[in-house]
Design a protein around this motif. Structure first.
Motif, mmCIF file in Angstrom:
data_model
loop_
_atom_site.group_PDB
_atom_site.id
_atom_site.type_symbol
_atom_site.label_atom_id
_atom_site.label_comp_id
_atom_site.label_asym_id
_atom_site.label_seq_id
_atom_site.Cartn_x
_atom_site.Cartn_y
_atom_site.Cartn_z
ATOM 1 N N LYS A 282 0.833 -1.190 0.000
ATOM 2 C CA LYS A 282 0.000 0.000 0.000
ATOM 3 C C LYS A 282 0.874 1.248 0.000
ATOM 4 O O LYS A 282 1.670 1.455 0.900
ATOM 5 N N MET A 283 0.732 2.056 -1.062
ATOM 6 C CA MET A 283 1.445 3.327 -1.168
ATOM 7 C C MET A 283 0.510 4.333 -1.833
ATOM 8 O O MET A 283 -0.388 3.945 -2.596
ATOM 9 N N PRO A 284 0.704 5.640 -1.586
ATOM 10 C CA PRO A 284 -0.163 6.649 -2.205
ATOM 11 C C PRO A 284 -0.119 6.595 -3.734
ATOM 12 O O PRO A 284 -1.133 6.748 -4.395
ATOM 13 N N ILE A 285 1.089 6.395 -4.281
ATOM 14 C CA ILE A 285 1.254 6.291 -5.732
ATOM 15 C C ILE A 285 1.972 4.989 -6.032
ATOM 16 O O ILE A 285 3.099 4.772 -5.581
ATOM 17 N N HIS A 286 1.335 4.123 -6.788
ATOM 18 C CA HIS A 286 1.941 2.845 -7.119
ATOM 19 C C HIS A 286 2.950 3.008 -8.249
ATOM 20 O O HIS A 286 2.710 3.729 -9.216
ATOM 21 N N LEU A 287 4.083 2.318 -8.133
ATOM 22 C CA LEU A 287 5.080 2.303 -9.190
ATOM 23 C C LEU A 287 4.787 1.138 -10.118
ATOM 24 O O LEU A 287 5.007 -0.021 -9.761
ATOM 25 N N GLN A 288 4.257 1.446 -11.285
ATOM 26 C CA GLN A 288 3.831 0.407 -12.220
ATOM 27 C C GLN A 288 4.902 0.244 -13.300
ATOM 28 O O GLN A 288 4.749 0.688 -14.428
ATOM 29 N N LEU A 289 6.023 -0.366 -12.936
ATOM 30 C CA LEU A 289 7.079 -0.613 -13.906
ATOM 31 C C LEU A 289 6.683 -1.759 -14.828
ATOM 32 O O LEU A 289 5.913 -2.634 -14.454
ATOM 33 N N SER A 290 7.270 -1.763 -16.031
ATOM 34 C CA SER A 290 6.887 -2.746 -17.027
ATOM 35 C C SER A 290 7.992 -3.769 -17.296
ATOM 36 O O SER A 290 7.799 -4.960 -17.111
ATOM 37 N N GLY A 291 9.144 -3.316 -17.764
ATOM 38 C CA GLY A 291 10.216 -4.226 -18.135
ATOM 39 C C GLY A 291 10.055 -4.821 -19.515
ATOM 40 O O GLY A 291 10.915 -5.574 -19.981
ATOM 41 N N ALA A 292 8.959 -4.486 -20.234
ATOM 42 C CA ALA A 292 8.688 -5.107 -21.530
ATOM 43 C C ALA A 292 9.728 -4.733 -22.582
ATOM 44 O O ALA A 292 10.114 -5.574 -23.402
ATOM 45 N N CYS A 293 10.178 -3.482 -22.576
ATOM 46 C CA CYS A 293 11.179 -3.071 -23.571
ATOM 47 C C CYS A 293 12.502 -3.787 -23.328
ATOM 48 O O CYS A 293 13.201 -4.166 -24.274
ATOM 49 N N MET A 294 12.857 -3.974 -22.072
ATOM 50 C CA MET A 294 14.062 -4.711 -21.731
ATOM 51 C C MET A 294 13.952 -6.164 -22.206
ATOM 52 O O MET A 294 14.902 -6.732 -22.752
ATOM 53 N N VAL A 295 12.783 -6.756 -22.005
ATOM 54 C CA VAL A 295 12.556 -8.128 -22.453
ATOM 55 C C VAL A 295 12.648 -8.220 -23.966
ATOM 56 O O VAL A 295 13.223 -9.172 -24.513
ATOM 57 N N THR A 296 12.121 -7.221 -24.668
ATOM 58 C CA THR A 296 12.165 -7.228 -26.131
ATOM 59 C C THR A 296 13.595 -7.116 -26.642
ATOM 60 O O THR A 296 13.971 -7.778 -27.616
#
Length: 211
Positions: A52-66
């Motif tokens: 639980k945080m006021p602003i969630h960090l929604q990291l992806s990693g998809a570009c790194m995977v690509t």
């Protein structure tokens, strides 16, 4: 909208499988980044629902995977990562689908497009690959993806006011960019076999050449 999202995911997956991406695994160097994708990415995607945080960090990693796996192998890997994220986090099937598409398939596809454009229009050298494709390219992909997700009403786990949402997405895109750029730099220097999109012949032996 959910039907369109599902149709897009299925279309992208079938298109990726048409390239028979499992043949890339004949290069044993890609096994390690594939396993890392299936272990790390689901936790990145599930993280906002696990604390639980006021602003969630929604990291992806998809570009790194690509960058590591190439688009044809990255898409099915990200789909599996989405399934695992749904098992780790208390989310609905609809949220799981949105995670897979908006944190995985869309930025991966944009990253592939930017990579092809850079190889076509810019010189082939180390700095273009790391700074252009891995770093700034990832920032652009993630921000455009976030803007599209917001425009289509996909908020994912971001609990911020609408007027601040784009600012938050812009800042988070830089986080993905730094991670991807750092990974690309380290991999090029020490583990180039972990990058399906890297070639010594293209980026080192022909500096300044254009494709």
């Amino acid at each position: 909208m959910e039907l369109l999202t599902l149709a897009f995911a299925i279309t992208a997956l079938l298109a990726a499988l048409a390239f028979r991406p499992w043949r890339l695994l004949a290069n044993s160097g890609l096994v390690s980044p594939l396993l890392a994708t299936l272990v790390i990415v689901p936790w990145l995607w599930a993280l906002p629902w696990l604390h639980k945080m006021p602003i969630h960090l929604q990291l992806s990693g998809a570009c790194m995977v690509t960058l590591a796996l190439g688009w044809p192998l990255a898409v099915p890997a990200l789909c599996v990562a989405g399934l695992i994220a749904g098992w780790l986090a208390p989310i609905t099937w609809e949220q799981q689908l949105n995670l897979t598409v908006w944190l995985g398939i869309v930025p991966a596809t944009l990253s592939f497009g930017i990579g092809m454009a850079l190889r076509r229009w810019l010189p082939h050298n180390l700095f273009v690959y790391i700074l252009g494709r891995a770093f700034l390219g990832t920032v652009a992909c993630m921000f455009v993806t976030g803007a599209l997700a917001q425009w289509t009403g996909q908020t994912l786990a971001m609990e911020v006011p609408p007027d601040l949402a784009l600012v938050a997405r812009w800042l988070i895109a830089w986080g993905d960019g730094f991670l991807t750029g750092m990974f690309a730099a380290v991999a090029v220097a020490f583990r180039p076999q972990w990058l399906a999109t890297w070639s010594d012949r293209i980026y080192l032996t022909a500096p300044g050449a254009k494709g």
